[in-house]
Design an enzyme around this catalytic site. Structure first.
Site, PDB file in Angstrom:
ATOM      1  N   CYS A   1      -6.711  -4.895  -7.558  1.00 58.26           N
ATOM      2  CA  CYS A   1      -6.403  -4.670  -6.409  1.00 58.26           C
ATOM      3  C   CYS A   1      -6.774  -6.001  -5.453  1.00 58.26           C
ATOM      4  O   CYS A   1      -5.449  -5.159  -4.920  1.00 58.26           O
ATOM      5  CB  CYS A   1      -7.759  -3.949  -5.701  1.00 58.26           C
ATOM      6  SG  CYS A   1      -9.140  -4.658  -6.103  1.00 58.26           S
ATOM      7  N   HIS A   2      -6.204  -6.747  -5.579  1.00 57.24           N
ATOM      8  CA  HIS A   2      -6.252  -8.198  -5.134  1.00 57.24           C
ATOM      9  C   HIS A   2      -4.462  -7.958  -4.825  1.00 57.24           C
ATOM     10  O   HIS A   2      -3.357  -9.204  -4.098  1.00 57.24           O
ATOM     11  CB  HIS A   2      -6.558  -9.125  -5.509  1.00 57.24           C
ATOM     12  CG  HIS A   2      -6.220  -9.210  -7.205  1.00 57.24           C
ATOM     13  ND1 HIS A   2      -7.248  -8.695  -8.338  1.00 57.24           N
ATOM     14  CD2 HIS A   2      -4.944 -10.394  -8.055  1.00 57.24           C
ATOM     15  CE1 HIS A   2      -6.155  -9.791  -9.558  1.00 57.24           C
ATOM     16  NE2 HIS A   2      -4.902 -10.714  -9.041  1.00 57.24           N
TER      17      HIS A   2
ATOM     18  N   TYR B   1       1.189  -1.172  -0.042  1.00 61.70           N
ATOM     19  CA  TYR B   1       0.052   0.085  -0.625  1.00 61.70           C
ATOM     20  C   TYR B   1       1.172   1.356  -0.048  1.00 61.70           C
ATOM     21  O   TYR B   1       0.982   1.792  -0.475  1.00 61.70           O
ATOM     22  CB  TYR B   1      -1.156  -0.015   0.902  1.00 61.70           C
ATOM     23  CG  TYR B   1      -2.177  -1.006   1.258  1.00 61.70           C
ATOM     24  CD1 TYR B   1      -2.931  -0.363   0.338  1.00 61.70           C
ATOM     25  CD2 TYR B   1      -1.917  -2.286   1.767  1.00 61.70           C
ATOM     26  CE1 TYR B   1      -4.454  -1.737   0.685  1.00 61.70           C
ATOM     27  CE2 TYR B   1      -2.918  -3.517   1.358  1.00 61.70           C
ATOM     28  CZ  TYR B   1      -3.952  -2.721   1.279  1.00 61.70           C
ATOM     29  OH  TYR B   1      -4.744  -4.010   1.361  1.00 61.70           O
TER      30      TYR B   1
ATOM     31  N   ASN C   1     -12.540   0.446  -5.745  1.00 65.23           N
ATOM     32  CA  ASN C   1     -12.397   0.549  -6.709  1.00 65.23           C
ATOM     33  C   ASN C   1     -13.337  -0.602  -7.189  1.00 65.23           C
ATOM     34  O   ASN C   1     -14.560  -1.391  -7.334  1.00 65.23           O
ATOM     35  CB  ASN C   1     -11.422  -1.016  -7.055  1.00 65.23           C
ATOM     36  CG  ASN C   1     -11.045  -1.352  -8.943  1.00 65.23           C
ATOM     37  OD1 ASN C   1     -11.304  -1.047  -9.052  1.00 65.23           O
ATOM     38  ND2 ASN C   1      -9.776  -2.370  -8.350  1.00 65.23           N
TER      39      ASN C   1
ATOM     40  N   GLU D   1      -2.142 -16.262  -9.857  1.00 60.69           N
ATOM     41  CA  GLU D   1      -0.751 -15.408 -10.482  1.00 60.69           C
ATOM     42  C   GLU D   1       0.639 -16.428  -9.767  1.00 60.69           C
ATOM     43  O   GLU D   1       1.089 -15.923 -10.057  1.00 60.69           O
ATOM     44  CB  GLU D   1      -1.028 -14.679 -10.111  1.00 60.69           C
ATOM     45  CG  GLU D   1      -2.436 -13.904 -11.091  1.00 60.69           C
ATOM     46  CD  GLU D   1      -2.550 -11.779 -10.796  1.00 60.69           C
ATOM     47  OE1 GLU D   1      -1.583 -11.465 -10.242  1.00 60.69           O
ATOM     48  OE2 GLU D   1      -3.906 -11.539 -11.016  1.00 60.69           O
TER      49      GLU D   1
END
Length: 184
Positions: free
Chosen positions: A149-150, A118, A141, A176
């Site tokens: 945003c993950h 962040y 978002n 991912e």
């Protein structure tokens, strides 16, 4: 066209069942405008009311609208591990100011398979020390998954919060390759 010769805003939407639960996708002529997690009937109806109020027109269900059809395809191929980037026009009209700046940086500067803190993201947009404001931007978002945003995590290695729920965040990060697959 409306009575003043202007193109009326058209908002189309659909709900698609995915491995992370039902997602509502909505689009305008400009691009994808909203992705909503856990799109049960009640959640979907509230989201559609918010869209109507914010965009000034009643959203119409139309899963065959070309932009929605492409968004469905890209989300599905992302969630199956085939796609790593989204190539969709985005309508940023539901977000402005600092939040838009942060989300645009996130979309363009944090690629698949990586994470950012962040505070680091705050620094990228010229607001060092703005980690909490970045957290608020993530919570606002309107385009989660597509604007990833993950991929934003705590600097101490914690996963941080997530509007779609922490289990969904874990699953997306595992997809991912950032986290191991959840055990259950």
């Amino acid at each position: 066209m409306d009575s003043h010769g202007q193109d009326e805003q058209r908002v189309v939407w659909t709900v698609v069942d995915t491995g992370i639960g039902p997602l509502m996708l909505a689009a305008t002529r400009e691009g994808l405008v909203n992705v909503v997690f856990h799109a049960t009937d009640e959640v979907r109806d509230r989201a559609l009311q918010r869209l109507a109020a914010r965009l000034g027109t009643e959203p119409v269900e139309d899963p065959d609208a070309p932009l929605l059809a492409e968004a469905i395809h890209q989300v599905e191929t992302y969630l199956t591990g085939v796609r790593r980037t989204f190539d969709l026009p985005l309508d940023w009209s539901l977000i402005s100011g600092f939040n838009r700046q942060v989300l645009r940086e996130l979309a363009s500067g944090v690629p698949y398979g990586t994470v950012v803190g962040y505070g680091d993201l705050a620094g990228r947009v010229g607001q060092p020390g703005g980690a909490q404001a970045v957290g608020a931007a993530m919570g606002a978002n309107p385009l989660p998954v597509v604007v990833p945003c993950h991929r934003v995590v705590e600097s101490d290695g914690g996963i941080g919060g997530f509007g779609g729920g922490l289990e969904t965040k874990r699953r997306l990060l595992a997809l991912e390759g950032v986290l191991p697959e959840p055990l259950f």
